[in-house]
Write an enzyme that holds these catalytic residues in place. Structure first.
Site, PDB file in Angstrom:
ATOM      1  N   ARG A   1       0.794  -1.180   0.000  1.00  0.00           N
ATOM      2  CA  ARG A   1       0.000   0.000   0.000  1.00  0.00           C
ATOM      3  C   ARG A   1       0.846   1.257   0.000  1.00  0.00           C
ATOM      4  O   ARG A   1       0.383   2.341  -0.279  1.00  0.00           O
ATOM      5  CB  ARG A   1      -0.897  -0.005   1.255  1.00  0.00           C
ATOM      6  CG  ARG A   1      -2.063  -0.997   1.136  1.00  0.00           C
ATOM      7  CD  ARG A   1      -2.682  -1.316   2.452  1.00  0.00           C
ATOM      8  NE  ARG A   1      -1.670  -2.049   3.216  1.00  0.00           N
ATOM      9  CZ  ARG A   1      -1.971  -2.893   4.196  1.00  0.00           C
ATOM     10  NH1 ARG A   1      -3.195  -3.056   4.578  1.00  0.00           N
ATOM     11  NH2 ARG A   1      -1.035  -3.550   4.835  1.00  0.00           N
TER      12      ARG A   1
ATOM     13  N   ASP B   1       7.277   2.764  -2.937  1.00  0.00           N
ATOM     14  CA  ASP B   1       7.582   3.810  -1.964  1.00  0.00           C
ATOM     15  C   ASP B   1       9.066   3.833  -1.594  1.00  0.00           C
ATOM     16  O   ASP B   1       9.688   4.881  -1.560  1.00  0.00           O
ATOM     17  CB  ASP B   1       6.713   3.670  -0.698  1.00  0.00           C
ATOM     18  CG  ASP B   1       6.774   2.281  -0.058  1.00  0.00           C
ATOM     19  OD1 ASP B   1       7.414   1.357  -0.626  1.00  0.00           O
ATOM     20  OD2 ASP B   1       6.177   2.103   1.018  1.00  0.00           O
TER      21      ASP B   1
ATOM     22  N   ASP C   1      14.602  -1.084   0.257  1.00  0.00           N
ATOM     23  CA  ASP C   1      15.429  -1.278   1.434  1.00  0.00           C
ATOM     24  C   ASP C   1      16.424  -2.409   1.105  1.00  0.00           C
ATOM     25  O   ASP C   1      17.434  -2.174   0.456  1.00  0.00           O
ATOM     26  CB  ASP C   1      14.480  -1.593   2.599  1.00  0.00           C
ATOM     27  CG  ASP C   1      15.167  -1.675   3.948  1.00  0.00           C
ATOM     28  OD1 ASP C   1      16.077  -0.891   4.195  1.00  0.00           O
ATOM     29  OD2 ASP C   1      14.778  -2.528   4.759  1.00  0.00           O
TER      30      ASP C   1
HETATM   31  P1  IMP Z   1      12.759  -4.491   0.936  1.00  0.00           P
HETATM   32  O1  IMP Z   1      12.135  -5.763   0.424  1.00  0.00           O
HETATM   33  O2  IMP Z   1      13.697  -4.765   2.084  1.00  0.00           O
HETATM   34  O3  IMP Z   1      13.408  -3.672  -0.147  1.00  0.00           O
HETATM   35  O4  IMP Z   1      11.629  -3.659   1.645  1.00  0.00           O
HETATM   36  C1  IMP Z   1      10.741  -2.918   0.951  1.00  0.00           C
HETATM   37  C2  IMP Z   1       9.477  -2.699   1.752  1.00  0.00           C
HETATM   38  O5  IMP Z   1       9.728  -2.585   3.177  1.00  0.00           O
HETATM   39  C3  IMP Z   1       8.858  -1.396   1.340  1.00  0.00           C
HETATM   40  O6  IMP Z   1       7.924  -1.598   0.306  1.00  0.00           O
HETATM   41  C4  IMP Z   1       8.234  -0.895   2.615  1.00  0.00           C
HETATM   42  O7  IMP Z   1       6.900  -1.359   2.690  1.00  0.00           O
HETATM   43  C5  IMP Z   1       9.026  -1.508   3.729  1.00  0.00           C
HETATM   44  N1  IMP Z   1       9.980  -0.551   4.339  1.00  0.00           N
HETATM   45  C6  IMP Z   1      11.326  -0.567   4.228  1.00  0.00           C
HETATM   46  N2  IMP Z   1      11.898   0.436   4.916  1.00  0.00           N
HETATM   47  C7  IMP Z   1      10.884   1.130   5.461  1.00  0.00           C
HETATM   48  C8  IMP Z   1      10.826   2.306   6.292  1.00  0.00           C
HETATM   49  O8  IMP Z   1      11.834   2.945   6.653  1.00  0.00           O
HETATM   50  N3  IMP Z   1       9.577   2.717   6.665  1.00  0.00           N
HETATM   51  C9  IMP Z   1       8.443   2.073   6.276  1.00  0.00           C
HETATM   52  N4  IMP Z   1       8.443   0.980   5.511  1.00  0.00           N
HETATM   53  C10 IMP Z   1       9.659   0.505   5.100  1.00  0.00           C
HETATM   54 MG    MG Z   2       5.142  -1.371   4.282  1.00  0.00          MG
END
Ligand code: IMP
Ligand code: MG
Length: 185
Positions: free
Chosen positions: A45, A103, A106
């Site tokens: 979302r 959004d 990470d």
């Molecule tokens: P990844 O798979 O580790 O790249 O994480 C991506 C997802 O983790 C994003 O779509 C966000 O929903 C969530 N996320 C990562 N870092 C943050 C943060 O600092 N605040 C809020 N949501 C985050």
């Molecule tokens: Mg999230």
């Protein structure tokens, strides 16, 4: 839920800075896709606020679609790498120009899984537009064509990003003081 003022550490990107950067991204995307049609895929979302502002700054014909992704062990503030599609697209992307709108990146696990899946469906092109990028946290490589802001490794919220599903409606991006957020008083 507490008022955000109780645990906001610092506003790192103001509403004005967000909107200015989104106008720039929209102009860049409009130029790159001139003469083409776009299918913008928003990852739910967190990507919703960014999507709705961004597409109003794009002047090529476009359609929107949504996907939702979860990584096991939700509640944790880090992605597990075990990614699951909980809502898939409602349309074929074969031979279409697909732009994924997210959004934040990470670890990269979420988007890497989405890209891998969508590539199997033969889009004409597939690119990523992310508002935020925590570059230093990357565990798997994700090709990013459009990036709003590179940010430090701090947990952020607002403008689509949540703390336990709340605070997405704030018009700015702030960092969280986790100690204050988790303080029960
Ligand atoms: P990844 O798979 O580790 O790249 O994480 C991506 C997802 O983790 C994003 O779509 C966000 O929903 C969530 N996320 C990562 N870092 C943050 C943060 O600092 N605040 C809020 N949501 C985050
Ligand atoms: Mg999230």
């Amino acid at each position: 839920m507490k008022p955000y003022q109780d645990f906001l550490d610092e506003i790192i990107i103001t509403e004005e800075q967000l909107q200015k950067r989104i106008r720039e991204l929209g102009a860049e995307i409009s130029k790159d896709y001139a003469g083409k049609e776009l299918l913008v895929v928003c990852i739910l979302r967190g990507g919703v606020m960014f999507l709705t502002d961004l597409i109003r700054q794009i002047n090529v014909p476009l359609a929107i679609e949504f996907m939702a992704v979860a990584s096991y062990g939700s509640g944790a503030r880090a992605s597990s790498g075990d990614v699951r599609i909980t809502l898939d697209l409602n349309t074929s992307i074969k031979d279409r120009h697909v732009l994924i709108v997210e959004d934040i990146i990470d670890s990269g696990h979420t988007l890497a899984a989405v890209i891998e899946l969508l590539q199997t469906r033969d889009p004409a092109s597939l690119y990523v537009c992310t508002l935020l990028d925590k570059v230093s946290r990357r565990e798997v490589e994700v090709p990013v064509r459009y990036r709003g802001f590179a940010i430090e490794d701090k947990f952020v919220f607002g403008y689509g990003l949540d703390m336990d599903d709340y605070y997405r409606n704030l018009p700015f991006i702030g960092t969280v003081n986790l100690k204050k957020y988790e303080d029960p008083t």
